[in-house]
Structure formats: structure tokens, C-alpha cells
Motif scaffolding. Structure first.
Motif, PDB file in Angstrom:
ATOM      1  N   LEU A 148       0.865  -1.178   0.000  1.00 15.62           N
ATOM      2  CA  LEU A 148       0.000   0.000   0.000  1.00 15.62           C
ATOM      3  C   LEU A 148       0.898   1.223   0.000  1.00 15.62           C
ATOM      4  O   LEU A 148       1.830   1.317   0.800  1.00 15.62           O
ATOM      5  N   THR A 149       0.646   2.186  -0.907  1.00 13.19           N
ATOM      6  CA  THR A 149       1.552   3.338  -1.052  1.00 13.19           C
ATOM      7  C   THR A 149       0.834   4.670  -0.869  1.00 13.19           C
ATOM      8  O   THR A 149       0.742   5.482  -1.803  1.00 13.19           O
ATOM      9  N   PRO A 150       0.323   4.961   0.308  1.00 17.44           N
ATOM     10  CA  PRO A 150      -0.359   6.243   0.524  1.00 17.44           C
ATOM     11  C   PRO A 150       0.623   7.379   0.787  1.00 17.44           C
ATOM     12  O   PRO A 150       1.740   7.157   1.280  1.00 17.44           O
ATOM     13  N   ASN A 151       0.214   8.605   0.469  1.00 17.20           N
ATOM     14  CA  ASN A 151       0.939   9.752   0.998  1.00 17.20           C
ATOM     15  C   ASN A 151       0.420  10.025   2.411  1.00 17.20           C
ATOM     16  O   ASN A 151      -0.425   9.293   2.924  1.00 17.20           O
ATOM     17  N   ARG A 152       0.920  11.052   3.051  1.00 20.19           N
ATOM     18  CA  ARG A 152       0.539  11.300   4.442  1.00 20.19           C
ATOM     19  C   ARG A 152      -0.965  11.511   4.593  1.00 20.19           C
ATOM     20  O   ARG A 152      -1.591  10.951   5.504  1.00 20.19           O
TER      21      ARG A 152
END
Length: 269
Positions: A142-146
Motif C-alpha cells: 500500500l503506497t499512501p501519501n501522508r
């Protein structure tokens, strides 16, 4: 004179997401990134955005049946070895994506595109729960930003400890590994947080450029390309981060707003 062609069989990756009319993010950035890594890119488009370097002015979702047909067409013919999701927008499209991917035993990178860098909301509020319940349990990464990590975890990220807490919660919700990109803060020095049961801070440097459109899409696509080439997750992340860094160092100053990173003058190999 007859020329005998050379036939090659490259790795194949599928991206499921939205189209960016400005060409800097979304499906367009994914395909440019796949090409840089010498990976053949296939697409399943979820929605059409009207956007440029200044922002998003309109989003039109495709019907869920159309999305499923695209994925099934690719699955029925091509030997895809990794897949990523990007902008999914609403419950119906997320559910259709989850239904198609649930029994497909290949690596899945989930980039939970929710809010653009210019502040445009790209996901319906109710869809956050659907992503959490339907896609996170299938995610290799999973690659979310803040901001996205905050929405998915329900926890505010304001420092290293809170970033680790949010990543832990996302991992516990089902994602095999979590990469919170930059944590959204310059004072963390451009570092990313990788969490696979234990926190690992990935060192970086903050590149001071206003032209960073498509950074998140390109990173997740680069990692997906690495996985399609049978790289391990750690190597794919390291290679992807280097690729994006090079793209930011040669970013494109086009349009009147935030230009995209450069995809073609970087090394994906």
C-alpha cells in the motif's frame, strides 16, 4: 531482401486507474514509467479527468461493467505478472476492481489516490471504507501519501511516532506492507516510511522543485514494474525511489502550474 524480426516477450504489468488529460499522472504516467523499465503496460481505465498542470476541473467515472470488461479482456489474453491500482473514485469501481483481483495470484500495489496535490478530492467519502475492507487485505504493498494514510488509518500524522502508528494500523487492516511516501513533510528530510511488521525509515533527500506532478503514480508504477520483472519488494522499492528522484531532478517546466516529473531521461534498469 526479407528482414526477420526479433520477437521478444517482455514482462507485463496492468494499471487500473484514471486518465489524466494533461499527461502527467494517472494512467499516462504509469505507462511512461512501465516503458522506462522495459515492461509492457496494459490499462483498465476507471474514470476520465479533465486536468492540466493547474488542477482538476472535472472527473467522469466509467461504469463498473466497463471496468470489469477491460480487466477481463487483459486477463483472458495476456500473461500479466503484476498489477497496480490508482484512482478508483467510488464504491462501485472499487468493488468491481476487488472482484476481478481477488483470485488473481500476482503482486498487487495499491496506490489509494484520494486527493490531488492541488487539493482536488478524487475519491467519494464512502469509498474510503470500501478500499479499507476490499483492497487492503489483498495488497502486496500500500503506497499512501501522508493525507491518504491519515484517511485510511483514522490517525493524524504529525511526526515519526504517529507515522509509525498509522502504518501499523494499515498493516493490521490487511496490507502485507505499507510505504508512506515522504510522510508529506519536508522536515523529515524526504524520507519514506516502509512498514512490514517493523518500521524502516528509508533515507532520502528533499528535492526543491515545484514540478512534481505524478510523483506518487510514478513511484507505485515503478515498484509494480519491478515486481513484474520478478524483483523482490525491497529492491523494487529502492529502484522505484531512485527512478522518481531522477525524474524530479529533471522535472518538466511545462504549463502554468505544477509540471510533471520527467520519465524518459531516467534509468529504470
Amino acid at each position: 531482401m526479407t528482414i526477420k524480426p526479433e520477437h521478444i516477450t517482455p514482462p507485463i504489468a496492468l494499471t487500473i486507474g484514471g486518465s489524466d488529460s494533461g499527461g502527467g499522472a494517472g494512467i499516462q504516467a504509469d505507462l511512461l514509467t512501465f516503458m522506462a523499465f522495459e515492461v509492457h503496460g496494459c490499462t483498465a481505465i476507471t474514470c476520465i479527468t479533465a486536468q492540466n498542470t493547474c488542477g482538476v476541473s472535472r472527473v467522469d467515472p466509467l461504469p463498473a461493467s466497463g471496468l470489469k470488461a477491460q480487466i477481463e479482456a487483459v486477463k483472458g489474453d495476456l500473461n500479466v505478472s503484476a498489477v497496480k491500482t490508482g484512482m478508483l473514485m467510488n464504491d462501485e469501481l472499487i468493488q468491481a476492481t476487488a472482484d476481478e483481483l481477488r483470485h488473481w495470484p500476482i503482486p498487487l500495489v495499491v496506490d489509494p489516490v484520494m486527493v490531488s496535490r492541488t487539493g482536488a478530492v478524487l475519491l467519494e467519502p464512502s469509498a474510503v471504507v470500501t478500499i479499507r475492507h476490499e483492497l487492503l487485505p489483498m495488497a502486496t504493498l500500500l503506497t499512501p501519501n501522508r493525507h491518504e494514510a491519515q484517511l485510511l488509518s483514522g490517525e493524524e500524522i504529525c511526526d515519526e511516532a504517529s507515522a509509525v502508528s498509522a502504518a501499523t494500523k494499515l498493516h493490521n487492516q490487511g496490507a502485507a506492507a505499507v510505504l508512506i511516501k515522504r510522510c508529506g513533510q519536508q522536515d523529515l528530510g524526504g524520507r519514506d516510511l516502509f512498514f512490514d511488521g517493523e518500521p524502516h525509515w528509508l533515507e532520502g533527500e528533499w528535492i526543491n522543485t515545484p514540478h512534481s506532478h505524478g510523483t506518487g503514480c510514478s513511484l507505485s508504477a515503478a515498484i509494480t514494474a519491478g515486481l513484474a520483472k520478478q524483483q523482490g519488494l525491497h529492491l523494487a522499492i529502492d529502484t522505484g525511489r531512485t527512478y522518481v528522484k531522477q525524474g524530479l531532478q529533471r522535472a518538466l517546466a511545462i504549463g502554468h502550474g505544477q509540471g510533471p516529473i520527467c520519465h524518459w531521461r531516467t534509468s529504470g534498469n
